[in-house]
Motif scaffolding. Structure first.
Motif: not given
Length: 254
Positions: A128-142
């Motif tokens: 779950p931590v990996l998947r949340r990291i990728l979600g966070l980066l997906g929000r930042l790259v916006g």
């Protein structure tokens, strides 16, 4: 909000703190092109505690030798995985495993080489931590670009060094990855000195330099207009090896 007291409950406070941390990162990315998110902010955004972080960090005990780095005299362990991420829904898909290909005019050491690395383990992909990291980066790259899907390349690294040879996190020197966002998350380090991360302009002007020392420190940069690199790692105690564990993740429109 507690209607009797007017105060936010802990869950609401954490959500507000996470939004504030993400807004600061997005503003810096859109402005200077680089940002170092403090560990406390990262853990708040991930909703991770000491136990979940320790479980996540344990995946670095299951990496494979990087034969390409070994040819240059650096002992580096790694794996590799490729995902697609929908910023609209947060859907994350693991794509079929394939060679890692460096885009043209980016990394002079490897841009003509299709490199083959062992895939991410199933346990790592499901963490779950990996998947949340990728979600966070997906929000930042916006803050940098809009895309229907993001191509997300995930590289867990361990660099080792001894008194007989420094560890080179980036043997190619200052470089671009040919993506929109590049990130480096410190997972852990032991008996290590050096390893300073630098983000600079194409002309060589320093934008941000920092040594990631505390686990969960997250460095993000706009790869479209910057270069990045990391200085060599050496042991503090020459009788013992030095270790630096990071998660490097890149995002580009899919």
């Amino acid at each position: 909000m507690d209607t009797d007291t007017g105060f936010l409950d802990p869950a609401q406070e954490n959500a507000a703190a996470a939004r504030s941390a993400e807004e600061a990162a997005r503003a810096a990315l859109a402005g200077t092109g680089a940002y170092l998110m403090p560990p406390a902010d990262v853990l708040t955004c991930l909703g991770a505690d000491a136990s979940s972080w320790a479980h996540f960090a344990a995946h670095w005990q299951d990496l494979s030798e990087d034969a390409y780095a070994a040819r240059l005299g650096t002992r580096r362990l790694r794996r590799y995985g490729h995902f697609s991420l929908s910023p609209a829904t947060g859907e994350l898909r693991l794509l079929p495993h394939s060679a890692f290909v460096q885009p043209d005019n980016t990394n002079p050491l490897y841009e003509t080489v299709d490199r083959h690395f062992d895939p991410l383990t199933g346990a790592f992909v499901a963490d779950p931590v990996l998947r949340r990291i990728l979600g966070l980066l997906g929000r930042l790259v916006g803050a940098l670009e809009v895309a229907e899907w993001w191509s997300v390349r995930v590289h867990p690294f361990r660099v080792l060094a001894t008194a007989q040879g420094a560890g080179e996190p980036t043997p190619e020197g200052m470089h671009r990855d040919g993506v929109t966002l590049v990130s480096s998350l410190l997972v852990g380090r032991d008996n290590a000195t050096g390893g300073e991360s630098t983000v600079c302009s194409p002309d060589g002007d320093d934008i941000l330099s920092a040594t990631l020392c505390e686990p969960a420190s997250l460095l993000v940069s706009d790869d479209r207009g910057t270069l990045h690199g990391v200085s060599p790692v050496r042991p503090v105690d020459a009788a013992l090896p030095a270790r630096r564990d990071v998660l490097v993740t890149t995002l580009t429109p899919g």
